[in-house]
Enzyme design. Structure first.
Site, PDB file in Angstrom:
ATOM      1  N   CYS A 113       0.800  -1.231   0.000  1.00  0.00           N
ATOM      2  CA  CYS A 113       0.000   0.000   0.000  1.00  0.00           C
ATOM      3  C   CYS A 113       0.830   1.277   0.000  1.00  0.00           C
ATOM      4  CB  CYS A 113      -0.950  -0.007   1.191  1.00  0.00           C
ATOM      5  SG  CYS A 113      -2.022  -1.462   1.250  1.00  0.00           S
ATOM      6  N   HIS A 245      -2.914   7.013   1.929  1.00  0.00           N
ATOM      7  CA  HIS A 245      -3.355   5.750   1.321  1.00  0.00           C
ATOM      8  C   HIS A 245      -4.836   5.566   1.607  1.00  0.00           C
ATOM      9  CE1 HIS A 245      -4.099   1.673   0.389  1.00  0.00           C
ATOM     10  NE2 HIS A 245      -4.073   1.249   1.637  1.00  0.00           N
ATOM     11  N   ASN A 275     -10.130   0.264  -1.609  1.00  0.00           N
ATOM     12  CA  ASN A 275      -8.697   0.196  -1.345  1.00  0.00           C
ATOM     13  C   ASN A 275      -8.018  -0.404  -2.572  1.00  0.00           C
ATOM     14  OD1 ASN A 275      -6.096  -0.510  -0.562  1.00  0.00           O
ATOM     15  ND2 ASN A 275      -6.696  -1.185   1.486  1.00  0.00           N
TER      16      ASN A 275
END
Length: 319
Positions: A113, A245, A275
């Site tokens: 990530c 993020h 995500n």
């Protein structure tokens, strides 16, 4: 020593949209359950004929067009991804081939990530060292390929996409008014907690210890993000935007608040995109710029975190 600057951005997502109601027909969940816990409403999901390098190439082509550059102008391609099933050719090599580039250096970077902010720092350092002059930096992940679609705690989080940045040498950047085009990186990890986010097995599947990640992100990361601003010589209240993020809205909002960026636009692309791992920061930033929500030259905090319990952040000047 020269500096570097982000001069253009681009993003791409597959056409197929999966809503919370769609997921409720697949697993035991509901729109209310997903929205209240993670803030996500929709996510884009690629099909079997849309590999990671195709997503990355689309985003890269848009960034090149925005920069007014040809593929042959690029001498370094970095692709941050953790969903490249094949080991070779790398995603960066495949992107270079898709775009018809000349002979760039090509590398993949897997920091999950926080991959894009790591890759951006590598591009900046490479240009500062004189080993490249123009880099294409891409974050691209196809999380649908590694999702466990029977696990309602994880499959509701994930989406597919790519975001790209063109980074060029800028001799004036180190001494530019208001700071460099790409500020110093602050990066690190918590190795003993690395198993809190996993992509393991055959076939590989995504899993995480959600509560551990949430506690770590909301308590440990805000002071680190403030140190990123300090290294860049920017007070948090002077930031024009904060692009974290896009993991979970319940993480993004408290972390942004604790950083103290009271005047900043906060990226919330997670609501529409889910995500997307390494793609989330460049994709969210590209959308903010496309909508005109950040002025050119304004300071923006980019801060990635997640897999390996790693983190990396820098303040950049908006292209």
């Amino acid at each position: 020593m020269t500096g570097s600057r982000v001069v253009a951005l681009g993003h791409y997502q597959p056409a197929k949209v999966l809503t919370n109601d769609d997921l409720a027909a697949m697993v035991d969940t509901s729109d209310e359950w997903i929205t209240s816990r993670v803030g996500i409403k929709t996510r884009h999901v690629g099909g079997p004929d849309e590999p990671v390098d195709e997503l990355a190439a689309h985003a890269g082509a848009k960034a090149l067009a925005a920069a007014g550059l040809q593929p042959s102008d690029i001498d370094l391609v970095l692709v941050a991804t953790s969903t490249a099933i094949d080991r070779s050719p790398s995603m960066a090599a495949r992107v270079a081939a898709r775009l018809g580039m000349g002979s760039p250096a090509v590398m993949d970077i897997n920091v999950v990530c926080s991959g894009f902010t790591h890759a951006l720092a590598v591009a900046d350092h490479t240009i500062r060292a004189g080993a490249a002059t123009r880099a294409l930096v891409i974050g691209a992940d196809k999380m649908a390929d590694i999702a466990d679609w029977t696990d309602r705690t994880t499959c509701v989080l994930l989406g597919d996409g790519a975001g790209a940045a063109v980074v060029t040498a800028d001799p004036s950047a180190p001494d530019a008014p208001g700071g460099p085009g790409i500020g110093p990186v602050l990066w690190g990890s918590v190795p003993e907690m690395g198993n809190a986010v996993r992509i393991e097995g055959t076939p590989p599947r995504f899993a995480q210890e959600g509560q551990s990640v949430y506690r770590w992100a909301t308590t440990q990361l805000p002071p680190i993000a403030r140190k990123v601003c300090e290294k860049a010589g920017i007070a948090p209240e002077d930031l024009a935007a904060v692009v974290l993020h896009q993991a979970n809205l319940r993480i993004i909002e408290p972390v942004a608040r604790k950083i103290g960026a009271v005047n900043a636009v906060i990226a919330r692309d997670v609501v529409d995109s889910g995500n997307t791992s390494a793609a989330s920061i460049p994709m969210a930033l590209s959308k903010l710029v496309e909508r005109g929500e950040i002025a050119s030259g304004a300071p923006v905090l980019l801060f990635g975190f997640g897999g390996n319990l790693s983190y990396a952040g820098q303040v950049i000047r908006c292209p």
